[in-house]
Design a protein around this motif. Structure first.
Motif, PDB file in Angstrom:
ATOM      1  N   HIS A   1       0.834  -1.206   0.000  1.00 32.99           N
ATOM      2  CA  HIS A   1       0.000   0.000   0.000  1.00 32.99           C
ATOM      3  C   HIS A   1       0.870   1.257   0.000  1.00 32.99           C
ATOM      4  O   HIS A   1       0.636   2.200  -0.765  1.00 32.99           O
ATOM      5  CB  HIS A   1      -0.884   0.023   1.252  1.00 32.99           C
ATOM      6  N   ALA A   2       1.859   1.278   0.904  1.00 31.77           N
ATOM      7  CA  ALA A   2       2.666   2.487   1.085  1.00 31.77           C
ATOM      8  C   ALA A   2       3.498   2.803  -0.155  1.00 31.77           C
ATOM      9  O   ALA A   2       3.551   3.960  -0.605  1.00 31.77           O
ATOM     10  CB  ALA A   2       3.582   2.320   2.305  1.00 31.77           C
ATOM     11  N   VAL A   3       4.154   1.787  -0.724  1.00 31.06           N
ATOM     12  CA  VAL A   3       4.992   2.015  -1.904  1.00 31.06           C
ATOM     13  C   VAL A   3       4.131   2.427  -3.094  1.00 31.06           C
ATOM     14  O   VAL A   3       4.489   3.342  -3.851  1.00 31.06           O
ATOM     15  CB  VAL A   3       5.826   0.758  -2.234  1.00 31.06           C
ATOM     16  N   CYS A   4       2.983   1.792  -3.258  1.00 30.40           N
ATOM     17  CA  CYS A   4       2.084   2.158  -4.355  1.00 30.40           C
ATOM     18  C   CYS A   4       1.631   3.605  -4.216  1.00 30.40           C
ATOM     19  O   CYS A   4       1.595   4.351  -5.199  1.00 30.40           O
ATOM     20  CB  CYS A   4       0.886   1.224  -4.377  1.00 30.40           C
ATOM     21  N   ALA A   5       1.297   4.003  -2.994  1.00 27.97           N
ATOM     22  CA  ALA A   5       0.853   5.378  -2.773  1.00 27.97           C
ATOM     23  C   ALA A   5       1.931   6.370  -3.182  1.00 27.97           C
ATOM     24  O   ALA A   5       1.654   7.376  -3.849  1.00 27.97           O
ATOM     25  CB  ALA A   5       0.483   5.575  -1.301  1.00 27.97           C
ATOM     26  N   ARG A   6       3.164   6.111  -2.816  1.00 30.22           N
ATOM     27  CA  ARG A   6       4.251   7.017  -3.168  1.00 30.22           C
ATOM     28  C   ARG A   6       4.514   7.012  -4.673  1.00 30.22           C
ATOM     29  O   ARG A   6       4.826   8.058  -5.259  1.00 30.22           O
ATOM     30  CB  ARG A   6       5.532   6.646  -2.404  1.00 30.22           C
ATOM     31  N   LEU A   7       4.385   5.837  -5.319  1.00 32.43           N
ATOM     32  CA  LEU A   7       4.565   5.768  -6.769  1.00 32.43           C
ATOM     33  C   LEU A   7       3.483   6.557  -7.495  1.00 32.43           C
ATOM     34  O   LEU A   7       3.719   7.095  -8.583  1.00 32.43           O
ATOM     35  CB  LEU A   7       4.537   4.308  -7.232  1.00 32.43           C
TER      36      LEU A   7
ATOM     37  N   GLY B   1       2.275   9.262  -6.302  1.00 37.09           N
ATOM     38  CA  GLY B   1       2.421  10.660  -5.907  1.00 37.09           C
ATOM     39  C   GLY B   1       1.589  11.056  -4.717  1.00 37.09           C
ATOM     40  O   GLY B   1       1.431  12.251  -4.449  1.00 37.09           O
ATOM     41  N   HIS B   2       1.047  10.069  -3.975  1.00 32.47           N
ATOM     42  CA  HIS B   2       0.236  10.357  -2.799  1.00 32.47           C
ATOM     43  C   HIS B   2       1.115  10.359  -1.545  1.00 32.47           C
ATOM     44  O   HIS B   2       1.984   9.488  -1.390  1.00 32.47           O
ATOM     45  CB  HIS B   2      -0.867   9.306  -2.626  1.00 32.47           C
ATOM     46  N   ASP B   3       0.890  11.302  -0.647  1.00 38.55           N
ATOM     47  CA  ASP B   3       1.604  11.316   0.630  1.00 38.55           C
ATOM     48  C   ASP B   3       1.086  10.195   1.524  1.00 38.55           C
ATOM     49  O   ASP B   3      -0.100   9.844   1.491  1.00 38.55           O
ATOM     50  CB  ASP B   3       1.414  12.656   1.337  1.00 38.55           C
TER      51      ASP B   3
ATOM     52  N   LEU C   1       5.794   2.797  11.161  1.00 34.56           N
ATOM     53  CA  LEU C   1       6.665   3.773  10.504  1.00 34.56           C
ATOM     54  C   LEU C   1       5.827   4.981  10.122  1.00 34.56           C
ATOM     55  O   LEU C   1       4.683   4.839   9.676  1.00 34.56           O
ATOM     56  CB  LEU C   1       7.294   3.179   9.234  1.00 34.56           C
ATOM     57  N   ASP C   2       6.401   6.170  10.290  1.00 34.92           N
ATOM     58  CA  ASP C   2       5.682   7.364   9.829  1.00 34.92           C
ATOM     59  C   ASP C   2       6.078   7.687   8.390  1.00 34.92           C
ATOM     60  O   ASP C   2       6.935   7.028   7.798  1.00 34.92           O
ATOM     61  CB  ASP C   2       5.927   8.554  10.760  1.00 34.92           C
ATOM     62  N   GLY C   3       5.462   8.698   7.823  1.00 36.03           N
ATOM     63  CA  GLY C   3       5.688   9.027   6.422  1.00 36.03           C
ATOM     64  C   GLY C   3       7.122   9.371   6.104  1.00 36.03           C
ATOM     65  O   GLY C   3       7.655   8.965   5.057  1.00 36.03           O
ATOM     66  N   ALA C   4       7.786  10.110   7.011  1.00 34.98           N
ATOM     67  CA  ALA C   4       9.179  10.495   6.776  1.00 34.98           C
ATOM     68  C   ALA C   4      10.085   9.272   6.763  1.00 34.98           C
ATOM     69  O   ALA C   4      11.014   9.178   5.938  1.00 34.98           O
ATOM     70  CB  ALA C   4       9.634  11.489   7.850  1.00 34.98           C
ATOM     71  N   GLU C   5       9.832   8.322   7.656  1.00 30.68           N
ATOM     72  CA  GLU C   5      10.650   7.103   7.698  1.00 30.68           C
ATOM     73  C   GLU C   5      10.436   6.265   6.440  1.00 30.68           C
ATOM     74  O   GLU C   5      11.392   5.693   5.888  1.00 30.68           O
ATOM     75  CB  GLU C   5      10.292   6.297   8.942  1.00 30.68           C
ATOM     76  N   ILE C   6       9.198   6.206   5.979  1.00 31.12           N
ATOM     77  CA  ILE C   6       8.909   5.463   4.748  1.00 31.12           C
ATOM     78  C   ILE C   6       9.661   6.072   3.570  1.00 31.12           C
ATOM     79  O   ILE C   6      10.304   5.361   2.778  1.00 31.12           O
ATOM     80  CB  ILE C   6       7.391   5.456   4.478  1.00 31.12           C
ATOM     81  N   ASP C   7       9.597   7.386   3.444  1.00 30.78           N
ATOM     82  CA  ASP C   7      10.295   8.064   2.346  1.00 30.78           C
ATOM     83  C   ASP C   7      11.795   7.851   2.434  1.00 30.78           C
ATOM     84  O   ASP C   7      12.469   7.675   1.399  1.00 30.78           O
ATOM     85  CB  ASP C   7       9.985   9.561   2.361  1.00 30.78           C
ATOM     86  N   GLN C   8      12.352   7.852   3.637  1.00 27.58           N
ATOM     87  CA  GLN C   8      13.792   7.670   3.799  1.00 27.58           C
ATOM     88  C   GLN C   8      14.221   6.270   3.366  1.00 27.58           C
ATOM     89  O   GLN C   8      15.249   6.091   2.706  1.00 27.58           O
ATOM     90  CB  GLN C   8      14.210   7.905   5.255  1.00 27.58           C
ATOM     91  N   ILE C   9      13.425   5.267   3.723  1.00 26.79           N
ATOM     92  CA  ILE C   9      13.732   3.892   3.318  1.00 26.79           C
ATOM     93  C   ILE C   9      13.697   3.772   1.798  1.00 26.79           C
ATOM     94  O   ILE C   9      14.587   3.163   1.187  1.00 26.79           O
ATOM     95  CB  ILE C   9      12.739   2.916   3.964  1.00 26.79           C
ATOM     96  N   ILE C  10      12.671   4.359   1.184  1.00 26.11           N
ATOM     97  CA  ILE C  10      12.564   4.308  -0.278  1.00 26.11           C
ATOM     98  C   ILE C  10      13.751   5.016  -0.924  1.00 26.11           C
ATOM     99  O   ILE C  10      14.356   4.511  -1.883  1.00 26.11           O
ATOM    100  CB  ILE C  10      11.233   4.935  -0.734  1.00 26.11           C
ATOM    101  N   GLN C  11      14.116   6.180  -0.410  1.00 24.14           N
ATOM    102  CA  GLN C  11      15.249   6.929  -0.954  1.00 24.14           C
ATOM    103  C   GLN C  11      16.552   6.147  -0.813  1.00 24.14           C
ATOM    104  O   GLN C  11      17.369   6.113  -1.732  1.00 24.14           O
ATOM    105  CB  GLN C  11      15.365   8.276  -0.257  1.00 24.14           C
ATOM    106  N   ASP C  12      16.743   5.523   0.347  1.00 20.58           N
ATOM    107  CA  ASP C  12      17.960   4.725   0.562  1.00 20.58           C
ATOM    108  C   ASP C  12      18.037   3.564  -0.423  1.00 20.58           C
ATOM    109  O   ASP C  12      19.103   3.272  -0.979  1.00 20.58           O
ATOM    110  CB  ASP C  12      18.003   4.191   1.994  1.00 20.58           C
ATOM    111  N   MET C  13      16.908   2.892  -0.630  1.00 20.48           N
ATOM    112  CA  MET C  13      16.895   1.768  -1.560  1.00 20.48           C
ATOM    113  C   MET C  13      17.181   2.225  -2.983  1.00 20.48           C
ATOM    114  O   MET C  13      17.949   1.580  -3.710  1.00 20.48           O
ATOM    115  CB  MET C  13      15.539   1.068  -1.498  1.00 20.48           C
ATOM    116  N   GLU C  14      16.577   3.319  -3.395  1.00 18.01           N
ATOM    117  CA  GLU C  14      16.816   3.817  -4.750  1.00 18.01           C
ATOM    118  C   GLU C  14      18.265   4.256  -4.928  1.00 18.01           C
ATOM    119  O   GLU C  14      18.878   4.021  -5.974  1.00 18.01           O
ATOM    120  CB  GLU C  14      15.868   4.986  -5.051  1.00 18.01           C
ATOM    121  N   ALA C  15      18.841   4.873  -3.887  1.00 15.05           N
ATOM    122  CA  ALA C  15      20.246   5.289  -3.955  1.00 15.05           C
ATOM    123  C   ALA C  15      21.154   4.075  -4.073  1.00 15.05           C
ATOM    124  O   ALA C  15      22.144   4.087  -4.824  1.00 15.05           O
ATOM    125  CB  ALA C  15      20.616   6.108  -2.719  1.00 15.05           C
TER     126      ALA C  15
END
Length: 280
Positions: A65-71, A73-75, A218-232
């Motif tokens: 759910h969380a990754v799909c939402a970010r893909l 463009g949803h917060d 996990l809150d939204g900021a932590e989710i975004d950080q994990i996604i950013q780390d993985m993409e990096a």
């Protein structure tokens, strides 16, 4: 995607932490205490009435759910694998501001449908003025079924039916279609679209699910950080492979140059003799 405020954070398993360290590379030396931490995790699962496989499935589902939402463009406000008895949910993923919406009794997809039903065009009416409504409903329906899509992508077997996800998807789908066939076909399409959206990012879903099982919420900021780390990390991996491939090409070119220089330096009679011997 169920939308609600998070439950309390529970204990984590060192076994899961080591799994995360291997799979994601986001943590370093975790020290000793494996048996104690594993017992804590076992007691947590027992208190929740879950098996290890159930906890893994729920984490993958909510991470989807969380990754799909970010893909899309949803917060994302946050995600948890802790159950909420009052709402009958095993895990939750919620959007920004939806905690307040639930408190006010307006956070369900049925509330959205009731609010929009009167403005939706009837047969023969221009749909252009509400094109953004159709687009948002479509995206939200994909997001609702993404949990099941993540389970199908990463886990074996057909996942259990996500009753509330499908109920809310149906509520929104009724704004687009009216017949049972149209609604069912639309939801089936959203299933395919969600899987198609998540498939290139299966490693991100897996990483997020592992860390979610460790931290429980996990809150939204932590989710975004994990996604950013993985993409990096993926970018770094591609760059390292590019450099390895380039070095191989340099070595091949160097050998070719050396052989070419050796042939140019050799007497013509030796070259003719070698070719004659090879032909024989």
């Amino acid at each position: 995607m169920s939308e609600k405020a998070p439950a309390e954070e529970g204990p984590a398993s060192l076994l899961a932490k080591r799994e995360a360290a291997v799979e994601v590379g986001l943590v370093g030396d975790l020290g000793g205490g494996l048996d104690v931490e594993n017992d804590d995790y076992d007691r947590l699962l027992a208190s929740l009435g879950r098996t290890f496989e159930d906890d893994e499935r729920i984490a993958v589902h909510e991470a989807g759910h969380a990754v799909c939402a970010r893909l899309l463009g949803h917060d994302v406000g946050g995600v948890t694998v802790n159950p909420d008895v009052s709402h009958g949910s095993e895990g939750l993923c919620w959007g920004v501001g939806h905690a307040e919406a639930f408190v006010e009794g307006r956070g369900d997809a049925s509330d959205v449908r009731d609010a929009l039903r009167s403005v939706m065009p009837k047969a023969g009416e221009d749909r252009q003025p509400v094109a953004d409504v159709f687009a948002n409903v479509y995206a939200k329906c994909i997001e609702f079924v993404a949990g099941r899509a993540a389970e199908r992508m990463l886990l074996e077997g057909e996942p259990p039916e996500p009753t509330d996800d499908l109920r809310q998807t149906r509520e929104l789908a009724m704004l687009i279609g009216s017949s049972e066939e149209a609604i069912a076909t639309f939801i089936a399409h959203c299933d395919v679209a969600a899987l198609d959206l998540l498939m290139p990012h299966g490693d991100v879903v897996m990483a997020l699910s592992i860390i979610l099982r460790i931290k429980r919420t996990l809150d939204g900021a932590e989710i975004d950080q994990i996604i950013q780390d993985m993409e990096a990390r993926k970018v770094m991996t591609v760059e390292r492979q590019r450099r390895v491939d380039w070095r191989k090409r340099e070595l091949v070119a160097g050998r070719f140059r050396a052989e070419f220089d050796h042939l140019n330096a050799a007497p013509l009679s030796n070259i003719v003799q070698n070719r004659w011997c090879n032909q024989r």
